[in-house]
Scaffold this motif. Sequence first.
Motif, PDB file in Angstrom:
ATOM      1  N   PHE A  37       0.814  -1.215   0.000  1.00 38.43           N
ATOM      2  CA  PHE A  37       0.000   0.000   0.000  1.00 38.43           C
ATOM      3  C   PHE A  37       0.845   1.261   0.000  1.00 38.43           C
ATOM      4  O   PHE A  37       0.461   2.264  -0.610  1.00 38.43           O
ATOM      5  N   GLU A  38       2.002   1.224   0.653  1.00 39.65           N
ATOM      6  CA  GLU A  38       2.900   2.385   0.601  1.00 39.65           C
ATOM      7  C   GLU A  38       3.389   2.624  -0.822  1.00 39.65           C
ATOM      8  O   GLU A  38       3.475   3.769  -1.277  1.00 39.65           O
ATOM      9  N   ILE A  39       3.692   1.556  -1.528  1.00 35.06           N
ATOM     10  CA  ILE A  39       4.128   1.679  -2.924  1.00 35.06           C
ATOM     11  C   ILE A  39       2.990   2.237  -3.783  1.00 35.06           C
ATOM     12  O   ILE A  39       3.203   3.141  -4.604  1.00 35.06           O
ATOM     13  N   ALA A  40       1.803   1.698  -3.599  1.00 37.11           N
ATOM     14  CA  ALA A  40       0.641   2.169  -4.374  1.00 37.11           C
ATOM     15  C   ALA A  40       0.420   3.661  -4.132  1.00 37.11           C
ATOM     16  O   ALA A  40       0.182   4.424  -5.080  1.00 37.11           O
ATOM     17  N   TRP A  41       0.514   4.078  -2.870  1.00 38.85           N
ATOM     18  CA  TRP A  41       0.325   5.483  -2.541  1.00 38.85           C
ATOM     19  C   TRP A  41       1.431   6.328  -3.181  1.00 38.85           C
ATOM     20  O   TRP A  41       1.158   7.357  -3.794  1.00 38.85           O
ATOM     21  N   LYS A  42       2.668   5.873  -3.064  1.00 41.40           N
ATOM     22  CA  LYS A  42       3.813   6.610  -3.613  1.00 41.40           C
ATOM     23  C   LYS A  42       3.688   6.794  -5.120  1.00 41.40           C
ATOM     24  O   LYS A  42       3.947   7.876  -5.654  1.00 41.40           O
ATOM     25  N   LEU A  43       3.286   5.711  -5.809  1.00 45.36           N
ATOM     26  CA  LEU A  43       3.186   5.759  -7.264  1.00 45.36           C
ATOM     27  C   LEU A  43       1.824   6.241  -7.752  1.00 45.36           C
ATOM     28  O   LEU A  43       1.621   6.394  -8.962  1.00 45.36           O
TER      29      LEU A  43
END
Length: 129
Positions: free
Chosen positions: A27-33
Amino acid sequence: MPVKNIDIESEIINRVTDNGLSCADAFEIAWKLQIPACDIGAAADRLKLKLVKCQLGLFGYKPDKKIVKAEDFVSKELDDAIHKCLDDGKLLCVKSWEIAAALNLSRYSVSCACETLGIKIKECQLGAF
């Protein structure tokens, strides 16, 4: 500009531990990207990685796979919120997160309440179930 698969996969690879990607990291990756979480799940599949440490406690834990446990008591407020959001008798993963945020509870607490109430959670946002 659209995010390329190579960029997604690179972000994932940087966070892999023990051949797994945690739900929180996904989820951190999804938010970042700024992309849907399901895209992270699909990329993890392409990379043949396991999704681990579900924030609801439903999968990815050793040795028993899940850690969610029934509780002795579920508040009326939480019970009502869960029942209000049921879809065909089950609670969507995304709805469990929304309930947790609205009631200032952990996601895990909502999952434990569902376990107590005999309610299954469906449609993981990452595509794990």
